[in-house]
Structure formats: C-alpha cells, structure tokens
Design an enzyme around this catalytic site. Structure first.
Site, PDB file in Angstrom:
ATOM      1  N   HIS A  82       0.735  -1.100   0.093  1.00 40.22           N
ATOM      2  CA  HIS A  82       0.069   0.071  -0.065  1.00 40.22           C
ATOM      3  C   HIS A  82       0.787   1.098   0.044  1.00 40.22           C
ATOM      4  O   HIS A  82       1.961   1.518   0.833  1.00 40.22           O
ATOM      5  CB  HIS A  82      -0.935   0.002   1.343  1.00 40.22           C
ATOM      6  CG  HIS A  82      -1.654   1.512   1.233  1.00 40.22           C
ATOM      7  ND1 HIS A  82      -2.822   1.533   0.581  1.00 40.22           N
ATOM      8  CD2 HIS A  82      -1.504   2.600   1.966  1.00 40.22           C
ATOM      9  CE1 HIS A  82      -3.219   2.808   0.907  1.00 40.22           C
ATOM     10  NE2 HIS A  82      -2.489   3.234   1.853  1.00 40.22           N
ATOM     11  N   ASP A 161     -15.238   2.678   8.402  1.00 41.71           N
ATOM     12  CA  ASP A 161     -14.190   3.550   7.906  1.00 41.71           C
ATOM     13  C   ASP A 161     -14.706   4.716   6.987  1.00 41.71           C
ATOM     14  O   ASP A 161     -14.153   5.945   7.004  1.00 41.71           O
ATOM     15  CB  ASP A 161     -13.035   2.880   7.137  1.00 41.71           C
ATOM     16  CG  ASP A 161     -11.895   3.749   6.611  1.00 41.71           C
ATOM     17  OD1 ASP A 161     -11.224   4.820   7.359  1.00 41.71           O
ATOM     18  OD2 ASP A 161     -11.655   3.770   5.454  1.00 41.71           O
ATOM     19  N   ARG A 168     -14.480  12.939   9.728  1.00 41.98           N
ATOM     20  CA  ARG A 168     -13.146  13.547   9.922  1.00 41.98           C
ATOM     21  C   ARG A 168     -12.764  14.707   9.081  1.00 41.98           C
ATOM     22  O   ARG A 168     -12.085  15.684   9.478  1.00 41.98           O
ATOM     23  CB  ARG A 168     -12.093  12.443   9.817  1.00 41.98           C
ATOM     24  CG  ARG A 168     -12.052  11.524  11.095  1.00 41.98           C
ATOM     25  CD  ARG A 168     -11.129  10.495  10.797  1.00 41.98           C
ATOM     26  NE  ARG A 168      -9.768  10.973  10.215  1.00 41.98           N
ATOM     27  CZ  ARG A 168      -9.083  10.057   9.370  1.00 41.98           C
ATOM     28  NH1 ARG A 168      -9.390   8.805   8.984  1.00 41.98           N
ATOM     29  NH2 ARG A 168      -7.916  10.413   9.340  1.00 41.98           N
ATOM     30  N   SER A 183      -7.575   3.726   9.591  1.00 42.44           N
ATOM     31  CA  SER A 183      -8.147   3.834   8.444  1.00 42.44           C
ATOM     32  C   SER A 183      -7.445   2.952   7.405  1.00 42.44           C
ATOM     33  O   SER A 183      -7.978   2.269   6.650  1.00 42.44           O
ATOM     34  CB  SER A 183      -8.255   5.221   7.858  1.00 42.44           C
ATOM     35  OG  SER A 183      -8.923   5.338   6.630  1.00 42.44           O
ATOM     36  N   LYS A 187      -8.368  -1.254   5.775  1.00 42.56           N
ATOM     37  CA  LYS A 187      -8.750  -1.800   4.251  1.00 42.56           C
ATOM     38  C   LYS A 187      -7.708  -2.782   3.899  1.00 42.56           C
ATOM     39  O   LYS A 187      -8.135  -3.817   3.308  1.00 42.56           O
ATOM     40  CB  LYS A 187      -8.566  -0.465   3.454  1.00 42.56           C
ATOM     41  CG  LYS A 187      -9.868   0.654   3.636  1.00 42.56           C
ATOM     42  CD  LYS A 187      -9.881   1.397   2.700  1.00 42.56           C
ATOM     43  CE  LYS A 187      -8.875   2.518   2.654  1.00 42.56           C
ATOM     44  NZ  LYS A 187      -9.129   3.520   4.055  1.00 42.56           N
TER      45      LYS A 187
END
Length: 372
Positions: A82, A161, A168, A183, A187
């Site tokens: 990621h 999320d 947020r 967050s 995922k």
C-alpha cells in the site's frame, strides 16, 4: 454502556477497552450513535492519542464492520503493498509482476484515482480490453495458477471507515495519526493478505510533509499490522517531486514496461526494489533483504518479470502485445517533454526489527534503504 461516558473517558486521556471501541464502531455503523458524538470522540482522539492496543482494536472494529475477503484458498503467503499516495506513483504496475515472477502470490485489490492522479485500475485499463470485473472464484484461480491478478475494490469493505473518514473530513480531524493509521490498515487487513508492505510518502507532494511525521505514521501502521497478526514492514519514500518521468495513465504503463526491462527511471526502479525486497522477504522466499533484492534483479535481467506482465495482461482480457509495441497504447494528440529539476532524496527502508518481526521505517540503528 453510553457513548457520552466513552467521550469523557478519552477526553480525560484514559484508555478505551476493546469492548468500548467495538460498541462505538458497531453503533456508529448501524446509525445508533449520531455523528456529533463520534465527532467529539474523533477530536478527543486527536488531542489525547491512542495506545498501540487501542489503535489495533479500532482497526479490527472497522474491519469487522463489513465484508472481508477470504484468500485462504490461495496457496502460499499473500503479500500486499500500500502506498499513501503521490503523483506518478507507478509502483504497483512494476511490483506486482516483478514479485509474482518469483512465484509469490500477488492478489491485489486496487482502486481508481482520486482527484488529479489515476489509480492502478485506471492505468491498467488504458490497455485495450483489460478489465478487473472478474468473479472472486476467477480471481482466486488466476492467482493460484499464474500468481497474479487485480480486482476492483468491493463496495462493502470497511463501511465504518467510510463513515468515519467523511466525518473527519469536515471536523478538522483528518491528520490524526491513530485515525489515519487505522483507516489505512483496516482496508488492507479486510482485503485478506497475510503480510503487508507500506510505502509511506513524505515531502511536498505527500500528505505527511516531514520525515518525522512519516516515521510516526509508518511506526503506527507497522505496529497495528503486527499486533493483529499480519507481518508488516514499511519504507519511507520521497514525494517532493513526482516519481519517475511519466504522469498519465498510458504513459505510466509504458514507464512500467521500461522499468521491468531494466530501462526505466532509476528512482522508480530503486523504490520498486526497496518495496519488492520486503515483499519477497515477508513471503519467506529469501533469507535476507539483500538476497531478496538480488532475486528481483535477476528476474528483471532474464526477462521473467516482463513475461509475467504480458501473462497478467492477457489473463484479464488485455492486449499483451503492448509490452513489445507500446505505441499501441493511447497516445495524446499533442506531446511536449518537460524537464526535471531538483534532486530526489530517495527512499529509506527502516531500521530496527521489532519484536513481531517487522521493520519500522526510518527508526533505530540500521538503514537498509536506498539513497540516490
């Protein structure tokens, strides 16, 4: 249990229990807890922070709020990567076939672009015929047989999320390390991989503007991953200017092809090797990071990585001839080559090995990264 009591508890700097965090996230997902109370909690977390255990519990509560992907039918250790984002971030297009060429399963769930930059799927779909609309069974079969496949993100992954992030965004609590880390990791964990490599960007083109902030975020995410049973490592890389020399979907596909040939921009190649060697190491296919990098360089030299990319394209309906004839990719009517200025700081894959077996980027006594 009352939400107002949990808000007061975190406001006073106390630690929330696992049950309290699960109550909060479950209630918010179902609509039983209103936005204004979760807004107050997000602000309390912003100022009072969370412990490593709280961050892990928050992450898993969001994972369990919706669908999770079961990759247990795929043989071997599934390693995912990621990136926290950046302009011209072409790494997945290079990394997936590069790592898969070493018989490591890369079961990649990717998304489309947000704002001005294209996502991995947008880039791949610039290849005529390529598609990610495949069934989960076909996805699993492709990875088992060919070690690589990409599928689009499911709509019901971590719904908590999605709700919390939107909140947020309008309450000035986006840049909270525990909320960012949970967050991102929710995922990745919901997507089913056994191990995770993180590319944490820093600099003018990144969300984390300073190396210190990037280190803190990397440490938080590595800790969450290891605490919930996912082997996790991280790299901190520079995004003070775009990665590589291409920006644009088909241009980045061509740049990925060049890189797999060993003819791409050096900053892109070196970042892919830094991330790839961690993926190979976590998959137990190398005894050390140095050994892992040499294996990756070898499949670039002998052409196996490029052949894997061709195979990957063909398996998902694309035209593999674009690898040898990139002029078949969509071309702009007008072209102009821009010059690059400045010096890249490169990337650092970090330091001390923690007790869970991962590396925390940029921390401690040993720099295992690349400097250019």
């Amino acid at each position: 249990m009352r939400m107002v009591d949990l808000i007061a508890k975190k406001r006073d700097g106390k630690e929330l229990t696992t049950e309290e965090i699960n109550f909060m996230i479950s209630g918010y997902t179902k609509g039983d807890i209103p936005d204004y109370q979760v807004s107050a909690m997000a602000m309390a977390i912003f100022f009072k922070d969370m412990t490593d255990r709280e961050r892990a519990d928050l992450t898993m509560a969001m994972v369990n709020s919706g669908e999770t992907i079961d990759l247990s039918a795929i043989e071997g250790i599934k390693v995912d990567k990621h990136s926290t984002g950046g302009v011209g971030d072409t790494t997945t297009l290079v990394l997936a076939p590069l790592v898969a060429a070493l018989d490591i399963p890369v079961a990649k769930m990717s998304g489309r672009g947000l704002g001005h930059t294209g996502g991995t799927i947008d880039k791949l779909e610039s290849i005529e015929g390529f598609h990610v609309e495949i069934s989960k069974d076909e996805f699993v079969n492709l990875v088992n047989k060919h070690k690589i496949a990409v599928i689009g993100q499911t709509g019901n992954l971590t719904p908590a999320d999605k709700k919390l992030y939107a909140l947020r965004d309008v309450t000035a609590t986006v840049d909270s390390i525990p909320l960012i880390a949970s967050s991102i990791m929710s995922k990745k964990i919901a997507a089913g991989s056994d191990a995770i490599v993180l590319d944490v960007k820093t600099g003018a083109g990144a969300f984390m503007k300073t190396v210190e902030d990037a280190k803190e975020l990397a440490h938080a995410m590595v800790s969450i991953g290891n605490n919930v049973g996912r082997k996790t490592m991280a790299v901190i890389s520079d995004m003070s200017q775009p990665l590589g020399v291409a920006i644009g979907n088909s241009l980045e596909v061509q740049e990925a092809i060049d890189t797999l040939r060993g003819e791409g921009p050096k900053d892109l190649e070196e970042l892919c090797l830094a991330l790839g060697r961690q993926m190979v190491f976590l998959a137990n296919k190398a005894d050390s990071l140095e050994d892992a990098e040499e294996k990756l360089r070898e499949v670039m030299r002998n052409g196996k990585a490029l052949e894997k990319f061709k195979e990957f394209i063909a398996n998902q309906g694309g035209d593999p001839s674009v690898v040898d004839h990139p002029e078949k990719l969509p071309q702009a009517k007008f072209k102009n080559r821009a010059s690059r200025h400045g010096r890249r700081r490169g990337c650092r894959a970090g330091g001390r090995r923690n007790r869970h077996g991962g590396d925390v980027a940029g921390r401690g006594t040993r720099d295992e990264g690349i400097r250019n």
